[in-house]
Enzyme design. Structure first.
Site, PDB file in Angstrom:
ATOM      1  NE  ARG A   1      -4.466  -1.429  10.424  1.00  0.00           N
ATOM      2  CZ  ARG A   1      -3.417  -0.902   9.776  1.00  0.00           C
ATOM      3  NH1 ARG A   1      -3.502   0.268   9.222  1.00  0.00           N
ATOM      4  NH2 ARG A   1      -2.312  -1.577   9.701  1.00  0.00           N
TER       5      ARG A   1
ATOM      6  NE  ARG B   1       6.373  -0.320  10.093  1.00  0.00           N
ATOM      7  CZ  ARG B   1       5.231  -0.349   9.415  1.00  0.00           C
ATOM      8  NH1 ARG B   1       5.134   0.267   8.251  1.00  0.00           N
ATOM      9  NH2 ARG B   1       4.181  -0.996   9.889  1.00  0.00           N
TER      10      ARG B   1
ATOM     11  NE  ARG C   1       7.885  -2.366   6.184  1.00  0.00           N
ATOM     12  CZ  ARG C   1       6.572  -2.259   6.355  1.00  0.00           C
ATOM     13  NH1 ARG C   1       5.825  -1.700   5.429  1.00  0.00           N
ATOM     14  NH2 ARG C   1       6.013  -2.728   7.457  1.00  0.00           N
TER      15      ARG C   1
ATOM     16  CE  LYS D   1      -2.039  -1.238   3.908  1.00  0.00           C
ATOM     17  NZ  LYS D   1      -1.333  -2.508   4.193  1.00  0.00           N
TER      18      LYS D   1
ATOM     19  NE  ARG E   1       2.260  -4.991  11.272  1.00  0.00           N
ATOM     20  CZ  ARG E   1       3.337  -4.821  10.491  1.00  0.00           C
ATOM     21  NH1 ARG E   1       4.517  -5.279  10.887  1.00  0.00           N
ATOM     22  NH2 ARG E   1       3.227  -4.209   9.359  1.00  0.00           N
TER      23      ARG E   1
HETATM   24  P1  AP5 Z   1       4.904  -1.676   1.855  1.00  0.00           P
HETATM   25  O1  AP5 Z   1       4.524  -0.872   0.651  1.00  0.00           O
HETATM   26  O2  AP5 Z   1       5.704  -1.001   2.903  1.00  0.00           O
HETATM   27  O3  AP5 Z   1       3.590  -2.369   2.466  1.00  0.00           O
HETATM   28  P2  AP5 Z   1       2.315  -1.774   3.179  1.00  0.00           P
HETATM   29  O4  AP5 Z   1       1.111  -2.411   2.566  1.00  0.00           O
HETATM   30  O5  AP5 Z   1       2.339  -0.272   3.173  1.00  0.00           O
HETATM   31  O6  AP5 Z   1       2.504  -2.407   4.609  1.00  0.00           O
HETATM   32  P3  AP5 Z   1       2.572  -1.834   6.094  1.00  0.00           P
HETATM   33  O7  AP5 Z   1       3.281  -2.875   6.897  1.00  0.00           O
HETATM   34  O8  AP5 Z   1       3.117  -0.453   6.136  1.00  0.00           O
HETATM   35  O9  AP5 Z   1       1.083  -1.837   6.449  1.00  0.00           O
HETATM   36  P4  AP5 Z   1       0.488  -2.011   7.834  1.00  0.00           P
HETATM   37  O10 AP5 Z   1      -0.927  -1.868   7.462  1.00  0.00           O
HETATM   38  O11 AP5 Z   1       0.796  -3.189   8.617  1.00  0.00           O
HETATM   39  O12 AP5 Z   1       1.206  -0.863   8.680  1.00  0.00           O
HETATM   40  P5  AP5 Z   1       0.708   0.567   9.160  1.00  0.00           P
HETATM   41  O13 AP5 Z   1       1.878   1.452   9.154  1.00  0.00           O
HETATM   42  O14 AP5 Z   1      -0.522   0.979   8.443  1.00  0.00           O
HETATM   43  O15 AP5 Z   1       5.655  -2.985   1.353  1.00  0.00           O
HETATM   44  C1  AP5 Z   1       6.167  -3.947   2.264  1.00  0.00           C
HETATM   45  C2  AP5 Z   1       7.525  -4.496   1.768  1.00  0.00           C
HETATM   46  O16 AP5 Z   1       7.324  -5.239   0.561  1.00  0.00           O
HETATM   47  C3  AP5 Z   1       8.552  -3.408   1.414  1.00  0.00           C
HETATM   48  O17 AP5 Z   1       9.845  -3.847   1.767  1.00  0.00           O
HETATM   49  C4  AP5 Z   1       8.436  -3.258  -0.115  1.00  0.00           C
HETATM   50  O18 AP5 Z   1       9.674  -2.845  -0.707  1.00  0.00           O
HETATM   51  C5  AP5 Z   1       8.082  -4.683  -0.520  1.00  0.00           C
HETATM   52  N1  AP5 Z   1       7.222  -4.723  -1.704  1.00  0.00           N
HETATM   53  C6  AP5 Z   1       6.195  -3.867  -2.027  1.00  0.00           C
HETATM   54  N2  AP5 Z   1       5.614  -4.231  -3.179  1.00  0.00           N
HETATM   55  C7  AP5 Z   1       6.277  -5.359  -3.599  1.00  0.00           C
HETATM   56  C8  AP5 Z   1       6.144  -6.225  -4.725  1.00  0.00           C
HETATM   57  N3  AP5 Z   1       5.203  -6.006  -5.661  1.00  0.00           N
HETATM   58  N4  AP5 Z   1       6.971  -7.290  -4.827  1.00  0.00           N
HETATM   59  C9  AP5 Z   1       7.942  -7.528  -3.871  1.00  0.00           C
HETATM   60  N5  AP5 Z   1       8.109  -6.739  -2.788  1.00  0.00           N
HETATM   61  C10 AP5 Z   1       7.293  -5.672  -2.651  1.00  0.00           C
HETATM   62  O19 AP5 Z   1       0.275   0.260  10.669  1.00  0.00           O
HETATM   63  C11 AP5 Z   1       1.182  -0.035  11.702  1.00  0.00           C
HETATM   64  C12 AP5 Z   1       0.460  -0.092  13.044  1.00  0.00           C
HETATM   65  O20 AP5 Z   1      -0.140   1.191  13.352  1.00  0.00           O
HETATM   66  C13 AP5 Z   1      -0.722  -1.069  13.154  1.00  0.00           C
HETATM   67  O21 AP5 Z   1      -0.287  -2.368  13.487  1.00  0.00           O
HETATM   68  C14 AP5 Z   1      -1.561  -0.423  14.269  1.00  0.00           C
HETATM   69  O22 AP5 Z   1      -1.040  -0.696  15.541  1.00  0.00           O
HETATM   70  C15 AP5 Z   1      -1.409   1.061  13.988  1.00  0.00           C
HETATM   71  N6  AP5 Z   1      -2.436   1.586  13.096  1.00  0.00           N
HETATM   72  C16 AP5 Z   1      -2.235   2.152  11.856  1.00  0.00           C
HETATM   73  N7  AP5 Z   1      -3.414   2.504  11.302  1.00  0.00           N
HETATM   74  C17 AP5 Z   1      -4.381   2.159  12.189  1.00  0.00           C
HETATM   75  C18 AP5 Z   1      -5.809   2.244  12.163  1.00  0.00           C
HETATM   76  N8  AP5 Z   1      -6.474   2.745  11.117  1.00  0.00           N
HETATM   77  N9  AP5 Z   1      -6.478   1.769  13.248  1.00  0.00           N
HETATM   78  C19 AP5 Z   1      -5.838   1.265  14.320  1.00  0.00           C
HETATM   79  N10 AP5 Z   1      -4.493   1.148  14.395  1.00  0.00           N
HETATM   80  C20 AP5 Z   1      -3.769   1.590  13.335  1.00  0.00           C
END
Ligand code: AP5
Ligand code: ZN
Length: 214
Positions: A88, A161, A128, A13, A172
Site C-alpha cells: 500500500r 465494519r 457492506r 478486491k 481512507r
Molecule cells: P469489497 O470486496 O469488500 O471491497 P475491497 O476492495 O476488498 O475493500 P476493503 O474496504 O476491504 O479494502 P480496504 O483496502 O479499505 O480495507 P482493508 O481491509 O485492506 O467490496 C466492498 C463492498 O462493495 C461490498 O459490500 C461488496 O458486496 C460490494 N461490491 C463488490 N463488488 C461490487 C460490484 N461489482 N458492484 C456493486 N457492489 C460491489 O484495510 C483496512 C485497514 O487496515 C486500513 O485502513 C489500514 O488501517 C489497515 N491496513 C490494511 N492493510 C494495510 C497495509 N498494507 N498497510 C498499512 N495498513 C494496512
C-alpha cells in the site's frame, strides 16, 4: 498465480479474491483481515493496529512488512497467492520485491488494479455487511443475503465494519490517493500490470479477471 490486487477501499478486491481462490486454488493474504482478527483476539498487534484503522490511517510499514514476510514463508503459499491490501506504500512494495527475490526466489505473475470512482465507493462501503462466522462479504443493495442480517452460507450474523463509517471512509480514500495510488506507477514497467474497471456486475468483472489470469 502470484497476484497483487491494487485498488481503492471498496473496489471489490475481497469480493473478487473469494472467486479466484476457489477456482485457482491459491491462498488469499489480506492484511486487513489479518489485522481485524488480531483486533478481535485482543493481541498487542491488534491493540496497536486498531488506533490506526479506526482513524482510516495506514498501520506502520515495518509492522505490516513483518506480518507479510512471515505469512509468505508458509507452505500453503507455494501454489500461489493473492495479496489483497498489500503493498500500500512504496516502501512496502520495495520490501515485497526483496522478500520474493531473496527469501523465496519467486516473482509476481500479475498486478491487477481494480478501479472504481470515489463517488461510488461511499455507497459500496456504507452498505457492506460481513459474516461474523465465515467472513463472506455482502451488500445490502447489490448483493443482499436471502434473509436480512444472516449469512446464506453459514447462518452467521452479519456485521458492519468499524471503519465503514462515512467520515472514516473519506479518510481512507484520501490515504489511498496520497499513498497507494502511486503503486500503479511503481509497477508500470513490470509488464505485469493490468487495469480492470471495477464498475459493473461482480460476475462480469470476474470474467475480465479470468481472461487476464488465463
Ligand atoms: P469489497 O470486496 O469488500 O471491497 P475491497 O476492495 O476488498 O475493500 P476493503 O474496504 O476491504 O479494502 P480496504 O483496502 O479499505 O480495507 P482493508 O481491509 O485492506 O467490496 C466492498 C463492498 O462493495 C461490498 O459490500 C461488496 O458486496 C460490494 N461490491 C463488490 N463488488 C461490487 C460490484 N461489482 N458492484 C456493486 N457492489 C460491489 O484495510 C483496512 C485497514 O487496515 C486500513 O485502513 C489500514 O488501517 C489497515 N491496513 C490494511 N492493510 C494495510 C497495509 N498494507 N498497510 C498499512 N495498513 C494496512
Ligand atoms: Zn457466513
Amino acid at each position: 498465480v502470484n497476484l497483487v490486487f491494487l485498488g481503492p477501499p471498496g473496489a471489490g478486491k475481497g469480493t473478487q479474491s473469494s472467486y479466484i481462490i476457489n477456482e485457482y486454488k491459491v491462498v488469499q493474504i489480506s492484511t486487513g483481515d489479518i489485522l481485524r482478527s488480531a483486533v478481535k483476539e485482543g493481541t498487542e498487534l491488534g491493540k496497536m493496529a486498531k488506533k490506526y484503522m479506526d482513524e482510516g490511517k495506514l498501520v506502520p510499514d515495518d509492522v505490516i512488512i513483518g506480518i507479510v514476510r512471515e505469512r509468505l514463508k508458509q507452505d500453503d503459499c507455494k501454489n500461489g497467492f493473492i495479496l489483497d491490501g498489500f503493498p500500500r506504500t512504496i516502501p512496502q512494495a520495495v520490501s515485497l520485491d526483496a522478500m520474493l527475490k531473496d527469501d523465496l526466489n519467486i516473482s509476481l505473475t500479475h498486478i491487477i488494479s481494480l478501479e472504481v470512482d470515489d463517488n461510488l465507493i461511499m455507497e459500496r462501503l456504507t452498505g457492506r455487511r460481513t459474516c461474523k462466522g465465515c467472513g463472506k462479504v455482502y451488500h445490502i443493495k447489490y448483493n443482499p443475503p436471502k434473509k436480512e442480517g444472516v449469512c446464506d452460507d453459514c447462518g452467521g450474523e452479519l456485521y458492519q465494519r468499524d471503519d465503514d463509517k462515512e467520515e472514516t471512509i473519506a479518510k481512507r480514500l484520501k490515504v489511498y490517493h496520497e499513498q497507494t495510488s502511486a503503486l500503479k506507477d511503481y509497477y508500470k514497467n513490470s509488464g505485469k500490470l493490468y487495469v480492470v474497471d471495477g464498475v459493473g456486475e461482480v460476475g462480469d468483472i470476474y470474467r475480465k479477471i479470468k481472461e487476464i489470469l488465463g
